[in-house]
Write a protein that holds these residues in place. Structure first.
Motif, PDB file in Angstrom:
ATOM      1  N   ASP A 287       9.842   2.654  -1.739  1.00  0.00           N
ATOM      2  CA  ASP A 287       8.653   1.817  -1.889  1.00  0.00           C
ATOM      3  C   ASP A 287       8.492   0.819  -0.758  1.00  0.00           C
ATOM      4  O   ASP A 287       7.367   0.479  -0.381  1.00  0.00           O
ATOM      5  N   ARG A 288       9.590   0.308  -0.219  1.00  0.00           N
ATOM      6  CA  ARG A 288       9.498  -0.690   0.842  1.00  0.00           C
ATOM      7  C   ARG A 288       8.721  -0.149   2.038  1.00  0.00           C
ATOM      8  O   ARG A 288       7.837  -0.814   2.584  1.00  0.00           O
ATOM      9  N   VAL A 289       9.045   1.065   2.458  1.00  0.00           N
ATOM     10  CA  VAL A 289       8.378   1.684   3.600  1.00  0.00           C
ATOM     11  C   VAL A 289       6.926   2.001   3.266  1.00  0.00           C
ATOM     12  O   VAL A 289       6.020   1.753   4.068  1.00  0.00           O
ATOM     13  N   ALA A 290       6.693   2.559   2.084  1.00  0.00           N
ATOM     14  CA  ALA A 290       5.330   2.923   1.689  1.00  0.00           C
ATOM     15  C   ALA A 290       4.429   1.691   1.617  1.00  0.00           C
ATOM     16  O   ALA A 290       3.282   1.720   2.082  1.00  0.00           O
ATOM     17  N   LYS A 291       4.929   0.605   1.057  1.00  0.00           N
ATOM     18  CA  LYS A 291       4.131  -0.615   0.958  1.00  0.00           C
ATOM     19  C   LYS A 291       3.849  -1.196   2.347  1.00  0.00           C
ATOM     20  O   LYS A 291       2.730  -1.662   2.612  1.00  0.00           O
ATOM     21  N   ALA A 292       4.834  -1.167   3.226  1.00  0.00           N
ATOM     22  CA  ALA A 292       4.630  -1.685   4.580  1.00  0.00           C
ATOM     23  C   ALA A 292       3.614  -0.838   5.334  1.00  0.00           C
ATOM     24  O   ALA A 292       2.788  -1.367   6.089  1.00  0.00           O
ATOM     25  N   ALA A 293       3.670   0.484   5.143  1.00  0.00           N
ATOM     26  CA  ALA A 293       2.703   1.377   5.797  1.00  0.00           C
ATOM     27  C   ALA A 293       1.290   1.097   5.288  1.00  0.00           C
ATOM     28  O   ALA A 293       0.335   1.031   6.071  1.00  0.00           O
ATOM     29  N   SER A 294       1.149   0.930   3.984  1.00  0.00           N
ATOM     30  CA  SER A 294      -0.167   0.644   3.402  1.00  0.00           C
ATOM     31  C   SER A 294      -0.701  -0.700   3.874  1.00  0.00           C
ATOM     32  O   SER A 294      -1.881  -0.847   4.202  1.00  0.00           O
ATOM     33  N   PHE A 295       0.185  -1.700   3.905  1.00  0.00           N
ATOM     34  CA  PHE A 295      -0.225  -3.034   4.340  1.00  0.00           C
ATOM     35  C   PHE A 295      -0.640  -3.008   5.810  1.00  0.00           C
ATOM     36  O   PHE A 295      -1.633  -3.633   6.200  1.00  0.00           O
ATOM     37  N   GLY A 296       0.114  -2.272   6.633  1.00  0.00           N
ATOM     38  CA  GLY A 296      -0.230  -2.170   8.050  1.00  0.00           C
ATOM     39  C   GLY A 296      -1.581  -1.516   8.254  1.00  0.00           C
ATOM     40  O   GLY A 296      -2.379  -1.942   9.095  1.00  0.00           O
ATOM     41  N   TYR A 297      -1.855  -0.474   7.454  1.00  0.00           N
ATOM     42  CA  TYR A 297      -3.145   0.202   7.548  1.00  0.00           C
ATOM     43  C   TYR A 297      -4.280  -0.733   7.134  1.00  0.00           C
ATOM     44  O   TYR A 297      -5.304  -0.840   7.811  1.00  0.00           O
ATOM     45  N   ALA A 298      -4.087  -1.436   6.014  1.00  0.00           N
ATOM     46  CA  ALA A 298      -5.116  -2.354   5.530  1.00  0.00           C
ATOM     47  C   ALA A 298      -5.374  -3.468   6.538  1.00  0.00           C
ATOM     48  O   ALA A 298      -6.533  -3.852   6.781  1.00  0.00           O
ATOM     49  N   SER A 299      -4.313  -3.977   7.146  1.00  0.00           N
ATOM     50  CA  SER A 299      -4.466  -5.048   8.133  1.00  0.00           C
ATOM     51  C   SER A 299      -5.230  -4.559   9.352  1.00  0.00           C
ATOM     52  O   SER A 299      -6.084  -5.277   9.897  1.00  0.00           O
ATOM     53  N   ALA A 300      -4.931  -3.325   9.787  1.00  0.00           N
ATOM     54  CA  ALA A 300      -5.632  -2.770  10.955  1.00  0.00           C
ATOM     55  C   ALA A 300      -7.110  -2.569  10.658  1.00  0.00           C
ATOM     56  O   ALA A 300      -7.969  -2.850  11.503  1.00  0.00           O
ATOM     57  N   VAL A 301      -7.411  -2.086   9.454  1.00  0.00           N
ATOM     58  CA  VAL A 301      -8.807  -1.890   9.073  1.00  0.00           C
ATOM     59  C   VAL A 301      -9.540  -3.226   9.017  1.00  0.00           C
ATOM     60  O   VAL A 301     -10.657  -3.376   9.536  1.00  0.00           O
ATOM     61  N   ASN A 302      -8.920  -4.222   8.395  1.00  0.00           N
ATOM     62  CA  ASN A 302      -9.559  -5.535   8.285  1.00  0.00           C
ATOM     63  C   ASN A 302      -9.768  -6.171   9.647  1.00  0.00           C
ATOM     64  O   ASN A 302     -10.809  -6.796   9.911  1.00  0.00           O
ATOM     65  N   ASN A 303      -8.790  -6.002  10.532  1.00  0.00           N
ATOM     66  CA  ASN A 303      -8.921  -6.568  11.868  1.00  0.00           C
ATOM     67  C   ASN A 303     -10.046  -5.885  12.642  1.00  0.00           C
ATOM     68  O   ASN A 303     -10.848  -6.543  13.316  1.00  0.00           O
TER      69      ASN A 303
END
Length: 384
Positions: free
Chosen positions: A329-345
């Motif tokens: 879960d740690r990796v999956a959550k970090a990947a999802s958060f990174g994607y969301a941050s890139a989209v928002n940026n």
């Protein structure tokens, strides 16, 4: 929303894998803590071995030296560090047992000091281990190998009467050579010199691949850790299979599809030679525990299939569960958060587009037929 599986841009497997694997890295604060422990231990050993003339030294080894540290999922994601303490004396002047016992004195002295954080100390077959809340450090006592035409060090072992040969520095040099071109390219892209950047801050696709393999292994073998292949086996196979490249997903696929075929079978024994000591077999324990060889080849085939499967379908609903299954879960959550941050940026800077088929792309990779994505306020209403 659709992911770009064949790109290094927004939402690609490369970016999501990279974001996920970075969550396993040692942080800057943890790195600083580890350096303080190494330095303080070195000073304690220096005082203890003050009467020993020569180049007594304590130095990091293993994954910390190679830049492939990952968090141990079966130990609440703690950091595992390794060091070797070399006493500059001849083997004729001390026995293995004496060296091991003697090295335990400065370890205990440091553990009792207020600056140490009061770790608990345990003794293993070859080393002393200091345990803190979120990391542990294995310290290996050693002496120089001064035999003719030899180099490296001699280490202790409770189960072996003779001194064991090892060369962690030589191995680290070999590993760095396997990725030197990729590391140089990464550093040049940042206009920095190699000696100005700690290796743990810059990661090649080889280092990330080793991290991915170790994390996948730990999850796969969570119910029988004693059968999991040693990290040195995964690291060596990955480095031998590595041919360079900055596409992390393709490197992962290439390495995992090759590595099980790089094991040798010599006279009925599975063999993986130490690249700097060809007479040393990293898989020597498999002779005594043949089930470990069976488990390795089963896992090696499964990890290759898992990584191949990541690229079969696009979409967060497909990729994130696979990342969670493979890496936790740690990796999956970090990947999802990174994607969301890139989209928002990208959205906040008016760089986000929607290509045909509904794929989100940044401006640099937007197709001619793409359109700008609408930005939304806090409550979801359009602000365009």
């Amino acid at each position: 929303m659709t992911l770009l599986q064949n790109s290094r841009g927004l939402g690609s497997l490369n970016s999501m894998l990279g974001d996920g694997l970075r969550s396993l890295d040692i942080t800057e604060a943890e790195h600083g803590t580890a350096v303080r422990h190494y330095t303080a231990l070195g000073e304690t050993f220096s005082d203890h071995w003050d009467l020993t003339r020569g180049d007594n030294v304590i130095t990091p080894q293993g994954s910390f030296a190679l830049g492939t540290v990952v968090r141990n999922i079966h130990r609440n994601d703690e950091i595992d560090l390794d060091a070797v303490a070399i006493r500059d004396i001849d083997k004729t002047s001390i026995s293995q047992a004496e060296l091991k016992t003697d090295a335990g004195i400065p370890v205990a002295t440091y553990a009792r000091s207020s600056s140490s954080g009061y770790p608990t100390v345990t003794e293993c077959e070859r080393c002393w281990t200091l345990h803190w809340a979120n990391m542990h450090l294995d310290l290996l006592p050693a002496i120089p190998n001064r035999e003719p035409l030899e180099s490296g060090i001699l280490i202790t072992d409770k189960e072996v009467r003779e001194w064991l040969r090892s060369d962690p520095t030589g191995y680290a040099d070999w590993f760095r050579a396997q990725m030197r071109e990729a590391l140089t390219a990464a550093l040049e892209a940042k206009s920095m010199q190699i000696d100005e950047v700690p290796e743990w801050q810059i990661k090649t696709t080889l280092q990330q691949t080793v991290q991915a393999l170790k994390r996948h292994r730990d999850i796969y073998f969570s119910d029988h850790l004693e059968d999991r292949p040693a990290s040195i086996i995964l690291t060596t196979l990955a480095a031998r299979a590595y041919t360079g490249g900055d596409d992390l997903y393709e490197v992962l696929r290439s390495v995992t599809n090759q590595m099980r075929f790089l094991m040798e079978h010599r006279n009925g024994t599975w063999w993986l030679a130490n690249p700097v000591r060809q007479e040393e077999n990293f898989a020597d324990s498999w002779a005594k525990h043949p089930e470990r060889a069976e488990w390795f080849f089963r896992w090696a085939e499964d990890v290759a299939n898992d990584f191949d499967g990541l690229g079969v379908k696009s979409g967060l609903d497909h990729t994130v569960p696979l990342l969670a299954s493979a890496f936790g879960d740690r990796v999956a959550k970090a990947a999802s958060f990174g994607y969301a941050s890139a989209v928002n940026n990208a959205r906040s800077t008016q760089q986000l587009h929607v290509a045909s088929g509904g794929t989100l792309v940044a401006a640099a990779t937007a197709a001619e037929t793409s359109r700008k994505a609408r930005s939304h306020g806090f409550a979801g209403g359009s602000t365009n």
